[in-house]
Write a protein that holds these residues in place. Structure first.
Motif, mmCIF file in Angstrom:
data_model
loop_
_atom_site.group_PDB
_atom_site.id
_atom_site.type_symbol
_atom_site.label_atom_id
_atom_site.label_comp_id
_atom_site.label_asym_id
_atom_site.label_seq_id
_atom_site.Cartn_x
_atom_site.Cartn_y
_atom_site.Cartn_z
ATOM 1 N N MET A 191 -0.476 -5.109 5.520
ATOM 2 C CA MET A 191 0.639 -5.936 5.990
ATOM 3 C C MET A 191 1.938 -5.624 5.265
ATOM 4 S SD MET A 191 -1.054 -9.638 6.850
ATOM 5 C CE MET A 191 -2.430 -9.763 8.023
ATOM 6 N N LYS A 192 1.937 -4.598 4.434
ATOM 7 C CA LYS A 192 3.152 -4.223 3.709
ATOM 8 C C LYS A 192 4.144 -3.506 4.633
ATOM 9 C CE LYS A 192 0.633 -3.947 -0.681
ATOM 10 N NZ LYS A 192 0.004 -3.048 -1.685
ATOM 11 N N TRP A 193 5.374 -3.407 4.172
ATOM 12 C CA TRP A 193 6.457 -2.889 5.019
ATOM 13 C C TRP A 193 6.173 -1.461 5.477
ATOM 14 C CZ3 TRP A 193 11.736 -5.452 4.573
ATOM 15 C CH2 TRP A 193 12.606 -4.973 5.558
ATOM 16 N N GLY B 197 -0.987 -13.662 3.799
ATOM 17 C CA GLY B 197 -0.143 -12.523 4.148
ATOM 18 C C GLY B 197 0.510 -11.924 2.914
ATOM 19 N N HIS B 198 0.431 -10.597 2.804
ATOM 20 C CA HIS B 198 0.959 -9.884 1.619
ATOM 21 C C HIS B 198 1.541 -8.567 2.094
ATOM 22 C CE1 HIS B 198 1.076 -8.347 -2.521
ATOM 23 N NE2 HIS B 198 0.533 -7.240 -2.080
ATOM 24 N N THR B 199 2.786 -8.312 1.953
ATOM 25 C CA THR B 199 3.869 -9.127 1.419
ATOM 26 C C THR B 199 5.124 -8.776 2.208
ATOM 27 O OG1 THR B 199 5.211 -9.619 -0.581
ATOM 28 C CG2 THR B 199 4.265 -7.423 -0.431
ATOM 29 N N THR C 1 -3.694 -14.771 -7.127
ATOM 30 C CA THR C 1 -3.595 -13.974 -5.905
ATOM 31 C C THR C 1 -4.227 -12.593 -5.975
ATOM 32 O OG1 THR C 1 -1.419 -13.300 -6.673
ATOM 33 C CG2 THR C 1 -1.510 -15.086 -5.035
ATOM 34 N N GLU C 2 -4.380 -12.015 -7.169
ATOM 35 C CA GLU C 2 -4.829 -10.614 -7.242
ATOM 36 C C GLU C 2 -5.691 -10.377 -8.481
ATOM 37 O OE1 GLU C 2 -1.519 -7.857 -6.856
ATOM 38 O OE2 GLU C 2 -0.508 -9.119 -5.382
ATOM 39 N N LEU C 3 -6.607 -11.285 -8.749
ATOM 40 C CA LEU C 3 -7.363 -11.214 -10.002
ATOM 41 C C LEU C 3 -8.204 -9.940 -10.113
ATOM 42 C CD1 LEU C 3 -8.475 -12.559 -12.617
ATOM 43 C CD2 LEU C 3 -10.130 -13.754 -11.161
ATOM 44 N N ALA D 149 -4.805 -8.645 2.984
ATOM 45 C CA ALA D 149 -4.757 -7.203 3.252
ATOM 46 C C ALA D 149 -4.253 -6.497 2.000
ATOM 47 C CB ALA D 149 -3.832 -6.921 4.420
ATOM 48 N N GLU D 150 -5.026 -5.521 1.494
ATOM 49 C CA GLU D 150 -4.596 -4.847 0.268
ATOM 50 C C GLU D 150 -3.323 -4.055 0.502
ATOM 51 O OE1 GLU D 150 -7.589 -2.504 -1.666
ATOM 52 O OE2 GLU D 150 -6.285 -2.075 -3.372
ATOM 53 N N ASN D 151 -3.193 -3.459 1.676
ATOM 54 C CA ASN D 151 -1.999 -2.658 2.007
ATOM 55 C C ASN D 151 -1.487 -2.862 3.433
ATOM 56 O OD1 ASN D 151 -1.492 -0.876 -0.443
ATOM 57 N ND2 ASN D 151 -3.653 -0.409 -0.069
HETATM 58 O O1 G3I Z 1 -2.547 5.774 2.939
HETATM 59 C C1 G3I Z 1 -2.277 6.907 2.115
HETATM 60 C C2 G3I Z 1 -3.094 8.082 2.533
HETATM 61 O O2 G3I Z 1 -2.705 8.456 3.844
HETATM 62 C C3 G3I Z 1 -2.864 9.223 1.555
HETATM 63 O O3 G3I Z 1 -3.684 10.289 1.875
HETATM 64 C C4 G3I Z 1 -3.180 8.764 0.137
HETATM 65 C C5 G3I Z 1 -2.910 9.843 -0.902
HETATM 66 O O4 G3I Z 1 -2.449 9.303 -2.107
HETATM 67 O O5 G3I Z 1 -2.391 7.666 -0.171
HETATM 68 C C6 G3I Z 1 -2.608 6.545 0.675
HETATM 69 O O6 G3I Z 1 -1.773 5.518 0.292
HETATM 70 C C7 G3I Z 1 -2.159 4.820 -0.878
HETATM 71 C C8 G3I Z 1 -2.324 3.359 -0.517
HETATM 72 O O7 G3I Z 1 -2.586 2.626 -1.681
HETATM 73 C C9 G3I Z 1 -3.450 3.131 0.461
HETATM 74 O O8 G3I Z 1 -4.668 3.521 -0.092
HETATM 75 C C10 G3I Z 1 -1.066 5.001 -1.912
HETATM 76 O O9 G3I Z 1 -1.026 6.350 -2.342
HETATM 77 C C11 G3I Z 1 -1.336 4.085 -3.084
HETATM 78 O O10 G3I Z 1 -0.201 4.134 -3.957
HETATM 79 C C12 G3I Z 1 -1.530 2.677 -2.611
HETATM 80 O O11 G3I Z 1 -1.822 1.891 -3.729
HETATM 81 C C13 G3I Z 1 -1.716 0.494 -3.555
HETATM 82 C C14 G3I Z 1 -0.650 -0.058 -4.481
HETATM 83 O O12 G3I Z 1 -0.602 -1.464 -4.356
HETATM 84 C C15 G3I Z 1 0.714 0.528 -4.154
HETATM 85 O O13 G3I Z 1 1.731 -0.130 -4.806
HETATM 86 C C16 G3I Z 1 -3.059 -0.115 -3.909
HETATM 87 O O14 G3I Z 1 -4.035 0.273 -2.927
HETATM 88 C C17 G3I Z 1 -2.958 -1.647 -3.937
HETATM 89 O O15 G3I Z 1 -4.135 -2.185 -4.492
HETATM 90 C C18 G3I Z 1 -1.793 -2.062 -4.816
HETATM 91 O O16 G3I Z 1 -1.685 -3.466 -4.771
HETATM 92 C C19 G3I Z 1 -0.649 -4.052 -5.568
HETATM 93 C C20 G3I Z 1 -0.162 -5.290 -4.839
HETATM 94 O O17 G3I Z 1 0.227 -4.962 -3.524
HETATM 95 C C21 G3I Z 1 0.972 -5.971 -5.595
HETATM 96 N N1 G3I Z 1 0.591 -6.252 -6.971
HETATM 97 C C22 G3I Z 1 0.051 -5.111 -7.722
HETATM 98 C C23 G3I Z 1 -1.118 -4.478 -6.976
HETATM 99 C C24 G3I Z 1 -1.737 -3.347 -7.782
HETATM 100 O O18 G3I Z 1 -0.827 -2.294 -7.930
#
Ligand code: G3I
Length: 317
Positions: free
Chosen positions: A47-49, A80-82, A234-236, A43-45
């Motif tokens: 399952m996060k807290w 599961g992440h994270t 894990t995230e290439l 899950a890209e987002n």
């Molecule tokens: O869900 C809200 C939405 O309601 C709102 O309208 C919108 C406006 O900005 O934001 C949405 O949330 C976004 C969320 O992704 C879901 O799309 C956040 O702003 C955005 O910051 C968030 O970004 C995620 C990011 O982690 C946050 O740290 C990325 O999708 C995701 O790919 C990224 O993944 C991380 C790994 O978990 C850990 N390693 C690094 C990797 C890349 O940053």
């Protein structure tokens, strides 16, 4: 059939992708490729807290369950992440005092990891994510400020108690090559395991960029493998300065191929997960303005040279 997942299965590895709930619900091409080409999803987002426990003790598993149902329907494993991270964690957690924060962490792990413990699709967890600074010291996060380094061992023990069968991973970025950060991770994993803390697995996120060079990932994977831990990518993704051109695409394809080949060469490397698959849905342009095109399908779901590179590496070509 001639899919990435078929070739990965033949090699005894997984090939995974991160999936986002919105395109999973709304785009059939996204669903078709996610289902047919990959045998593992993360899950890209969802399952996060911030998604699963936005308010204390009020759990919301709608997105997480959507991902699990998709994986079950398509014969895929879920990573599961994270469970514990400094980012995407609600302010109510960050504002707790030490004892309350430790309890909240243990409760969160018990409830989230516990929910899927009896589901054989859920195979592994990123228990702690990004706990290091670039110089190898422990990240000065709210976790560390309040609890010191003890939260890391506590998180792994809580995760083992919640799901005794899942592989438990520590995950980070810029730990692909041998460097100060990956060496700190190596030393921490060795020390935790010497204390019987249940760390099974090391995740190398592998957010690479063609302008920064290719890390010595196989050598680094092998030193972790020699500790007896599983390693995985894990995230290439492999970003570039946009727009794409033939030369940049070819360099990117070589990076993808070399990551897959490194995992194939290390028997304790269980597989490679790509952080999404289509340039239509990628975190990169939002975070690095002027960069992107990091994935293996273009914005219209066409296969790029990097797809062929992953395919041919898995197929043994
Ligand atoms: O869900 C809200 C939405 O309601 C709102 O309208 C919108 C406006 O900005 O934001 C949405 O949330 C976004 C969320 O992704 C879901 O799309 C956040 O702003 C955005 O910051 C968030 O970004 C995620 C990011 O982690 C946050 O740290 C990325 O999708 C995701 O790919 C990224 O993944 C991380 C790994 O978990 C850990 N390693 C690094 C990797 C890349 O940053």
């Amino acid at each position: 059939s001639d899919t990435l997942r078929a070739h990965a299965e033949a090699r005894g590895k997984f090939i995974g992708t991160a999936v986002a709930t919105s395109p999973l619900a709304n785009e059939s091409a996204y669903r078709t490729i996610a289902a047919s080409e990959f045998n593992q999803i993360t899950a890209e987002n969802a399952m996060k807290w911030d998604a699963t426990e936005p308010s204390q003790n009020q759990f919301n598993f709608s997105g997480a369950d959507q991902i699990m149902a998709f994986a079950e329907a398509n014969g895929q494993q879920v990573h599961g992440h994270t469970l514990v991270w400094h980012s995407q964690t609600p302010s109510w957690v960050q504002n707790l005092g030490a004892d309350a924060m430790r309890s909240a962490m243990q409760n969160h792990i018990a409830r989230v990891a516990g929910r899927y413990a009896s589901n054989p699709v859920l195979k592994s967890w990123d228990v702690v994510n990004e706990v290091f600074e670039e110089n190898g010291s422990l990240r000065n996060s709210f976790w560390y400020q309040r609890l010191g380094d003890s939260y890391i061992a506590d998180a792994f023990r809580a995760a083992r108690a919640a799901d005794p069968d899942a592989k438990l991973c520590i995950n980070d970025y810029n730990v692909e090559g041998v460097n100060a950060k990956s060496t700190a991770m190596y030393n921490l994993v060795r020390s935790l395991r010497a204390q019987n803390v249940p760390v099974d697995c090391v995740g190398m996120q592998s957010h690479l960029a063609i302008q920064y060079g290719f890390p010595n990932i196989q050598e680094n994977m092998q030193r972790f493998a020699d500790l007896g831990v599983e390693v995985r990518v894990t995230e290439l993704d492999v970003r570039m300065q946009t727009p794409r051109n033939t030369t940049k695409d070819a360099t990117q394809a070589t990076y993808y191929s070399n990551v897959v080949k490194a995992c194939l060469a290390v028997s304790r490397c269980s597989g490679v997960t790509i952080w999404g698959f289509t340039d239509r849905h990628s975190w990169v342009p939002d975070t690095f303005p002027g960069e992107g095109a990091a994935l293996i399908y273009d914005e219209n779901y066409g296969k790029k040279p990097s797809y062929t590179a992953v395919h041919d590496a898995l197929a043994g070509g």
